[in-house]
Design an enzyme around this catalytic site. Structure first.
Site, short mmCIF file in Angstrom:
data_model
loop_
_atom_site.label_atom_id
_atom_site.label_comp_id
_atom_site.label_asym_id
_atom_site.label_seq_id
_atom_site.Cartn_x
_atom_site.Cartn_y
_atom_site.Cartn_z
NE ARG A 11 -2.48 45.30 -23.23
CZ ARG A 11 -3.73 45.70 -23.60
NH1 ARG A 11 -3.60 46.94 -24.06
NH2 ARG A 11 -4.65 45.58 -23.70
N GLY A 97 -6.19 31.20 -21.41
CA GLY A 97 -5.46 32.73 -20.64
C GLY A 97 -6.10 33.89 -19.81
CG HIS A 154 -1.79 44.22 -13.82
ND1 HIS A 154 -2.37 43.27 -12.80
CD2 HIS A 154 -1.46 43.03 -14.74
CE1 HIS A 154 -1.57 42.44 -12.75
NE2 HIS A 154 -1.25 42.24 -13.61
CE LYS A 158 -5.64 41.89 -14.47
NZ LYS A 158 -5.50 41.66 -15.84
P1 NAD Z 1 -5.48 42.95 -25.30
O1 NAD Z 1 -6.99 43.42 -25.66
O2 NAD Z 1 -4.49 43.74 -25.91
O3 NAD Z 1 -5.56 41.44 -26.54
C1 NAD Z 1 -7.01 40.63 -26.45
C2 NAD Z 1 -7.12 40.80 -28.10
O4 NAD Z 1 -8.65 39.63 -28.34
C3 NAD Z 1 -7.75 42.11 -28.60
O5 NAD Z 1 -7.25 41.78 -29.97
C4 NAD Z 1 -9.13 41.63 -29.33
O6 NAD Z 1 -9.79 42.15 -30.14
C5 NAD Z 1 -9.79 40.24 -29.18
N1 NAD Z 1 -11.14 40.02 -29.10
C6 NAD Z 1 -11.91 40.21 -28.38
N2 NAD Z 1 -12.69 39.99 -28.94
C7 NAD Z 1 -12.20 38.61 -30.22
C8 NAD Z 1 -12.83 37.72 -30.61
N3 NAD Z 1 -14.38 36.97 -30.59
N4 NAD Z 1 -12.34 36.24 -31.75
C9 NAD Z 1 -10.85 36.81 -31.42
N5 NAD Z 1 -10.20 37.76 -31.14
C10 NAD Z 1 -11.19 38.94 -30.02
O7 NAD Z 1 -5.54 42.38 -23.93
P2 NAD Z 1 -3.93 41.30 -23.84
O8 NAD Z 1 -3.69 41.91 -22.66
O9 NAD Z 1 -3.50 40.73 -24.68
O10 NAD Z 1 -4.50 40.37 -22.39
C11 NAD Z 1 -5.82 39.41 -22.66
C12 NAD Z 1 -6.67 38.92 -21.85
O11 NAD Z 1 -4.70 37.94 -21.17
C13 NAD Z 1 -6.74 39.32 -20.12
O12 NAD Z 1 -8.26 38.83 -19.77
C14 NAD Z 1 -5.88 39.06 -19.42
O13 NAD Z 1 -6.21 39.44 -18.07
C15 NAD Z 1 -5.21 38.25 -20.00
N6 NAD Z 1 -3.48 37.70 -19.24
C16 NAD Z 1 -3.91 36.80 -19.04
C17 NAD Z 1 -2.21 35.95 -18.52
C18 NAD Z 1 -1.60 34.89 -18.08
O14 NAD Z 1 -0.63 34.85 -18.07
N7 NAD Z 1 -2.98 33.87 -17.77
C19 NAD Z 1 -1.25 37.05 -18.60
C20 NAD Z 1 -1.00 38.43 -19.28
C21 NAD Z 1 -2.95 38.79 -19.75
#
Ligand code: NAD
Length: 266
Positions: A11, A97, A154, A158
């Site tokens: 995402r 992040g 959320h 999540k």
């Molecule tokens: P998501 O599940 O949609 O995306 C995570 C992606 O990482 C998936 O496509 C997954 O296949 C991929 N992935 C897993 N292992 C991998 C690897 N070894 N190599 C490459 N890719 C790999 O999750 P999301 O909603 O995009 O959120 C991701 C993270 O970001 C979560 O920890 C969330 O809490 C965090 N987040 C942080 C913020 C911020 O502002 N810091 C904002 C939103 C989300």
């Protein structure tokens, strides 16, 4: 500046691809996904919902770090150690992040930050980083007569709770009160809990729908209540913040930086 995105089909990954493609002065150096992922070999532009870029999603993370000035990581905690080590090995700055890191994951981040600039923030939005400062100040002004509760909501997908942002808000109010969050936090309430203990910092987690991220810090006193609330209506605020952090790493010394450093909020 060459920017790589790990987790490019996630995402946040798709949003980040879109930001890097759209912004002037940035070159998208590539994107990776986990081995066997269904979007491997998809064009990165198509994943972002824009025109084809002629670059496909791969799974060679080491090559991506080698080809990038900075890599942005919004993935899963299990990958953090590997990504941090690759950043140090290839002298590539890192923006993290991903939330829900274990103590070991965090130690790996801190080791990498001795070699390269690392920006890490549980929430990359400008608004939440201002909220962190406001919450810390309010906690210091109000004292223990005001019970602090942190409520977050959320989307249904999540996987960690409370959110990294809720915990960061907890740390901010604990700092404002000059106490240790670990000693004071109440993360779960169920059954016959007894009365609320003075000075504790409570957390409540809601999950549902497509909520991008809502956080409220509540100061509940006798006869009045203050609520500081932030609502993200689009994930793009996090992607824009992360790309701003990536740009900011240029020329920075090795170290572990926060979004407050990037935004100059002190
Ligand atoms: P998501 O599940 O949609 O995306 C995570 C992606 O990482 C998936 O496509 C997954 O296949 C991929 N992935 C897993 N292992 C991998 C690897 N070894 N190599 C490459 N890719 C790999 O999750 P999301 O909603 O995009 O959120 C991701 C993270 O970001 C979560 O920890 C969330 O809490 C965090 N987040 C942080 C913020 C911020 O502002 N810091 C904002 C939103 C989300």
């Amino acid at each position: 500046m060459k920017i790589g995105i790990v987790g490019c089909a996630g995402r946040m990954g798709r949003m980040l691809l879109g930001e890097v493609i759209a912004q002037d002065g940035l070159v998208l150096s590539g994107g990776t996904e986990s081995p066997g992922h269904e979007n491997l070999s998809d064009d990165l532009g198509v994943l972002a919902g824009v025109a084809s870029q002629g670059i496909i999603a791969g799974d060679d993370t080491s090559a991506l770090f080698d080809a990038s000035d900075v890599v942005i990581d919004f993935t899963v905690p299990a990958t953090t150690e590997t990504h941090a080590a690759l950043a140090a090995k290839h002298q590539t700055a890192l923006v993290i992040g991903t939330t829900g890191l274990s103590a070991e994951d965090q130690a790996a981040v801190e080791t990498a930050a001795q070699k390269v600039a690392v920006v890490q923030a549980a929430n990359m939005s400008v608004g939440v980083n201002v909220l962190l400062g406001l919450a810390e100040r309010a906690a210091g002004l109000l004292g223990d007569d005001y019970d602090i509760e942190i409520v977050e909501m959320h989307h249904r997908h999540k996987i960690d709770a409370p959110s990294g942002t809720a915990l960061a808000l907890g740390k901010a109010v604990a700092a404002g009160r000059n106490v240790d969050l670990e000693q004071q936090s109440v993360r779960v309430r169920d059954g016959h809990t007894g009365a609320r203990k003075t000075g504790t910092i409570g957390f409540a987690t809601l999950r549902g729908g497509d909520v991008a991220g809502d956080h409220t810090v509540m100061f509940a006193g006798d006869g009045e209540r203050i609520e500081l609330t932030h609502k993200a209506s689009s994930r793009s605020v996090f992607a824009k913040g992360a790309v701003r952090a990536a740009r900011w790493t240029e020329g920075q010394k090795p170290g572990l930086y926060s979004m407050r450093d990037v935004l100059g909020l002190g």
